[in-house]
Write a protein that holds these residues in place. Sequence first.
Motif: not given
Length: 1374
Positions: A1058-1064, A1134-1135
């Motif tokens: 999920k964090q791999l698809g975050e914006k930062l 995430g994405i």
Amino acid sequence: MTSNVASSENAFFVEREEVFGLISSLSLQNSATPDTQQIFQDVALRRLRAILDKYLECPTLLDPHLESMVHQLILPARAIVHDLFLNQFAVESEDTNEDEGCDETDEAKKSNQDIIIVKLSNLMHLLSATYAISKVRGRKYIQRLMPHDAVDVEPVLTILRWFGWIERQERGLLGQSDSALRVDIPDCIRMLQRQLNEVKDCEAKLWESVHTLLTWLGIISLVPFDLHSIDSSLENVTIDDSSGGNSITLVQSIVSTSASHLGDYGATRETAAACLASLLSRPDLQDLELEEFVEWSVQILYWFRTSQRPCDSKATQLLFPMPDEAPSIFIVMGVLQTLVALVKTGHRSNLLSTEQKLKGIEKLWEQSILVAEKKAAGSVVLRKLFVKLFARIGCSYLPPKVATWRYQRGKRSLVENLMKGAESTRRDDGSSDECDINESSPLSCDDLFFVPDQVEDAADQLLRSLTDPATIVRWSAAKGIGRLTERLPAVCADDVLDAILKICFDPEQDRAWHGACLALAELARRGLLLPERLGEVIPIVVRAIGYDVRRGQHSVGTHVRDASCYTCWAFARAYEPSVLRPHVRMLSVALVLTSLFDREVNCRRAASAAFQESVGRQGADSFKHGIAILTSADYFSLGNRNESFSNIALTISKFEEYQTAIIHHLSDVKLVHWDRDIRQLSSKSLALIAKLCPAYCASNILPRLLEQCFHDDVVIRHGSLLGCAELVLVFGELKLLHRGGVLDDEKMSTLAELVPSIEKARLYRGRGGEIMRAAACRMIECVSQSGLPLTVKQQVRLLDSVDACLVHPNEEIQNSAAEALRSLMSYHFPVTEKGPSTRLQARVVDKYISIVNTEDNPAATRGFSLGLGVLPAKLLAPNHVVLDSVLDCLCNSSAKESLVGGEGDAETRRNSIFSLVNVCKAVGFERCEQTNSSTSPVCLLTRCQTKRVFDSLLSAMEDYNTDRRGDVGSWSRIAAMKGLEALTYLAISASNTFPHNLNIIPSSDPSSKVLVENVPSLRERVGRFLFYDISIPSEKCLVPLTYFDEGLCSSIMCVLLKQLGEKLDAVRCQAGECIERLLTAQSPRVPFVSHRNMLVKALCVGEHSTNWSNPAVTFPLLMRAVNIDGFFSPILEGIVVSVGGLTESVSKNSTASLFEWIRVCRQLKATQKILQMGEVFLGLFRRFKRNGRVLLPLLSTLDKLLSHGYLEELLTLNNGNFIRILMTSLSNEASGCSDVKRLLAIVRVSLNMIQPDLETAATMRESVLPLVMTTLLNPYPRVRQYTAEQLYVKIEEDGDKLFGSQASLEDATQLLLHVVWHDEFDHHGHIVKARNQIADLLGVALSEEARQVTFGTTASRTVLNDEFESYSSLINSA
């Protein structure tokens, strides 16, 4: 058959074929229309520029092909020039013979003009291409390759005058001085001017053509015979003077045309100056024309200096007309450039051959000095040109020969120095060659002569220019001094050297030092610095090598150190080894120190280059260990400053010749450097070198550093404290801190009391107290690790100092204090087998826990939460009660909802997560063989405690708190990802219910692959373990320990994906690296990863290094893993945030990846996946009610999907169930929402859902329009206005398909257009009535309650009855 023949020719012009093809296309005149031909030529010229610009850094690669390139461009241009020149007379002849009223003649004339314009355009492209080559290789080099026949003079001059007229016309520079020369401009040139005005983006620039023509004219004007012999007297320009119209000569035309470009702004000015100088230097023009130019230059300088027009300005109107207005600085630059080139290229004796010329030069000299002193201060280029002029005219007053007294080294062979270094450098000073030094020979009569006063004035101006603010002026002045001194007698040259050395007395004048170093280098290169003066010069040069003057928070001296290295380089090339041998020690040490420890990389490399030149030229025996030093300290290794201070410095310090100098340089200079980073690096470097000679450092360096720890200057104080800390650590590592060691009892006592003494002197106060606190913490850390004997009282005092630093608001000080606390508590404060004493437990652990739980000061909670993580296990876990209290404290403070003083604190949460992980690492997990152990004073983590830690880290992954700094929750998420990875390895290692060495990494051998799906369940593994494992006693395996299972592994992988698809970018980078390491870990390997092989293949793990922070790389890989069962929902969650984000690069790449995935699903008819995506979207609405962080990007994602038609399956399947649930969610969010952006997004999504081409259009309309009608009465005017606009657009686009009555649609659109929806006060109810009418017209059923709804000002704002009412909350809380 070709043979392989070695060649030294530069053959790296890889675009050769393409370039010659482009040149051919430029020189080819095809039958296309003029516009089409210009387009083709523009494209070819643009491409040619792009190719040639790549060779700006190494233009010599073009040399083998330059002649062919220039000829292929200039020969077609030459043909066009001659054609246009001859066509000029043909047109004049036709004009005199044509009959009046002849239409055919007019048409032929017009056709001829069109042809001429095409030729002129082609000529401009050819000349611009030639300029592109000269820009890369240089004007002088290209000029030699141009044709220089006498027949080319008049045609080139004519075209130049035409183009020059157009250029001045465009710039508005035509004045009376230009109108005096009435140039007969053909009609085609005027048409070309109009065409250039219309076409502004033409690739061929007019000034480039002028530049090339001036370059060409400069070479063809040097024909080796009288110019009057080739004058055809067919010039079209006449001069109106008092005597009538006289025909202007060819010489006058060339001179006046070149002079007219001396005031240009760009490169044409320099080319015109060179052309005019080459013309005036001809023997047949050095009488009248040269005198007139000098007189004109004097008047220009006088007018520029005084702003008054010269009284005798009419005298030189014939060739050099005066400008209409006061001369600009560009004209003065052009005049000076011409004079400088004239004195350089011409015979300088001709300038002073007659009395008239001598008077002119004297006037010019007087005006130049006055202008240079009063008017040239604001222009660097002007000052540089004056310096050149002073040097060259000064040389013209001296005999044109090199001084015989100069030092000549003779034959210099680098190979001989390397091969015969020992033999060539062991000669005595008196055994050098006779041709080397001429000091013993008596001065001849020619060596003494009268030096004119002008030479003294020139030398004075040049010496002043050595201190000029501009580097290029100082450099030009240094070269001028070298040229001038080269012709002076030895006595005068000695005076010049004294004047140069004199300007180095003031250490604050960095410009003077820089100019002096450059001048000394020039004197040495030319042999003008005699060996007997080296004793005075070299100490000054050595001081310049270390020149670094502190000014405020920075220093100056980089340019001085660089120039001094260049001076040393010049010395190495100029003198014999026997001459420099007495000074080698001083030079070598200075160069080595600079190459190792200079702050700037260019200075380190310059010193290394000078040292390398010295070793090569002077011999390796003169510069001891030169080859070994150069092998370690080469160009590339010195580029890394940390490497220079550590490894390279340690290597060179092993040579005794440099060891002591390096130690003193670090302690005396670099430890008190103004840059904090340099002081820190110097302290560590000093510690490394101190291992080679600890006794010397203890007796000579440490006492002085201890004394400087109390210096008034904070820089000296800080550097000395760091030096003491590192030296103490080294002495401790060498086991020298004992009685009889390198330190006596007094010094060891001073070191133990150093930090308390600094605190007692209150040296933390004032500016710089922060860095002193950090240095004191480092001192405590080093003292603790060194094993220096400390009493209990001293230990407690140091602990108090650390606690005081932990509460400091500076994060760097807190980190330093945490490291000091780690070392202090680990090496001191011993505990017994029963654990720490009650007093120690209360002083440290209980105190820290209490502060973190109850303190309202964020700095205190940050520091002590960080401190808990560095405590040793003997204090953290003496029993389970203490360990539980520590874990409870850190888990509570790391929670996303935790508060400090009533507000959230991101740093406290992040530090608590770090400490939570560190506590687990320090304490460790219970193992099977340790469950019954009672001898250890430390209690290990139980499964219950481990589960709580993992739960806290997984909960921290949902920390999305924000403040004015942005998404500060990302700090906690990054820390939690690191912690999850570290604890995963620990948990796997401590678990004993599954094999650790299972080969789960994909292999090329199919038989070696083990599918994770076939891993037995937990019950089966426990049974097998108890039944088969006979290596462990049965009483130890009754309760198998498992800290890591399928559920935990799935949770960790889901949150990471999920964090791999975050914006930062930072969050994605950390998540990607953690996933990559977890999937490829070998010891221990991570089991239970669902569909490991598919995930590894989808993310391309192990194939190559992946930049996970790059959205263009990450999102395509992530969407490849979305089809894996179990990872679908977290990846989409995430994405969605990235697709609806504000960062353009992230939103663009994530949107493209999501759209591509949907297209693939459609091609594969995987409708179920799209339905699952809809379920994820609806689930987000349910989980994140009123949460703008998720809902606003989600609404933006839905808007993009609906706009591009990627949700048709969701809108049509299941009888519109998705539509109804989504509209219900949107209605709930819109009700009472105060976020205008979210409301606007709801309106966009609602109206985009109405798609008339789908089967469920009626259901969409019935579900969407009630919400739209409600939004038309939203309390916010902007929302009402936007809703009306979007509804109007929707009716205009799809109204015919959605609604039946056309009349009703027209009435509805009229109401949407004419009602003032953004009116804040609807006192008469117009907006409500209009909304009800629109609902009736569109067939939307509204209840009576909905029809009677009103909105007033109370919904949007609160009216304050008292102007101080808004401050009541502040008063009450005070």
